[in-house]
Design an enzyme around this catalytic site. Sequence first.
Site, PDB file in Angstrom:
ATOM      1  N   ARG A 253       0.837  -1.189   0.000  1.00 52.70           N
ATOM      2  CA  ARG A 253       0.000   0.000   0.000  1.00 52.70           C
ATOM      3  C   ARG A 253       0.878   1.248   0.000  1.00 52.70           C
ATOM      4  NH1 ARG A 253      -2.581   0.302   6.109  1.00 52.70           N
ATOM      5  NH2 ARG A 253      -0.786   1.226   7.154  1.00 52.70           N
TER       6      ARG A 253
ATOM      7  N   ASP B  90       0.645   5.365   0.941  1.00 53.74           N
ATOM      8  CA  ASP B  90      -0.193   6.169   1.819  1.00 53.74           C
ATOM      9  C   ASP B  90      -0.867   7.309   1.079  1.00 53.74           C
ATOM     10  OD1 ASP B  90       0.514   4.589   3.999  1.00 53.74           O
ATOM     11  OD2 ASP B  90       2.265   5.813   4.465  1.00 53.74           O
TER      12      ASP B  90
ATOM     13  N   TYR C 180      11.955   3.288  -4.058  1.00 51.34           N
ATOM     14  CA  TYR C 180      11.214   4.523  -3.833  1.00 51.34           C
ATOM     15  C   TYR C 180      12.127   5.714  -4.100  1.00 51.34           C
ATOM     16  CZ  TYR C 180       7.048   2.547  -1.538  1.00 51.34           C
ATOM     17  OH  TYR C 180       5.884   1.871  -1.270  1.00 51.34           O
TER      18      TYR C 180
ATOM     19  N   ARG D  92       9.671   8.146   4.339  1.00 48.80           N
ATOM     20  CA  ARG D  92       9.413   9.532   4.748  1.00 48.80           C
ATOM     21  C   ARG D  92      10.088   9.860   6.079  1.00 48.80           C
ATOM     22  NH1 ARG D  92       3.123   9.592   4.568  1.00 48.80           N
ATOM     23  NH2 ARG D  92       3.418  11.683   5.456  1.00 48.80           N
TER      24      ARG D  92
END
Length: 274
Positions: free
Chosen positions: A50, A52, A110, A213
């Site tokens: 998933r 966010d 990422y 993050r």
Amino acid sequence: MRNIRLTIAYDGTNYCGWQVQPNGTSIQTVVEAAVKKLTSEFVNVLASGRTDSGVHALGQVAHFHTNSPIPCDKLRSGLQRFLPDDIVVRSAEEVPAEFHARYDAVRKRYRYVIHNNRVAIPFLQRYVHRIGKPLDAAAMHAAAQSLLGTHDFRSFESHFPNRSSSVRTVMELNVTRRVGWDLWSPTPGAVAEDGDFICIDIMADGFLYNMVRSITGTLLKVGYGNWPVDKVREILENQTRDHAGATAPPHGLYLVHVDYDRENVVSNSPGDPS
């Protein structure tokens, strides 16, 4: 029963993330609705993981099972007819029945993009995290190297524990200044010491909740000059989220690519390309 693998790109701005949520529209909900309109089947579209709320994707991978005989090229274009412009099916292919987008993933990449300039570019506000104060990208890169390898990353996980284990292996973690970056490409723009964009690229065998993050927020402390380079290693070893930096905003983050072992993704169906 066929197993269809989709590679999907999306602008996550208007969604509560990939996974179905009670408090907003998810990308999964919209994709499943498109499959229903095209095939008249209720399916569960499962993704590699998933993302966010507000996070984007260039190469999210998902799969679903269907009895539909529609060829894969027609599936791709057919699904796109029922999807909004901010969700794009890049490819559709038939894969072996046992393929699972999440459990068969071996690596994910990422990228977090920072626009490091006093002047904002209005067209990019939904796609980069702008920071006007100068950042030391070289110091950020040096600090990031302490995160390479296999570690317990609970210091960079929100709401620990979210998984049975917080141990992950980071294969690559690079912080570079760039003159720009191609949103549609896995490769950022050319490296340049005076570039306005800072790209944080990280590849690992898996990620914890808000891990990228949280790492970004921590590296920013080094980039501002508030923390020394070796502070990141100390935070990793302290094993507590309270010592790390803030969680960076979601809109600078992209799921770039998901890797699989080839034998798990190539269909054995007659006539399919190898």
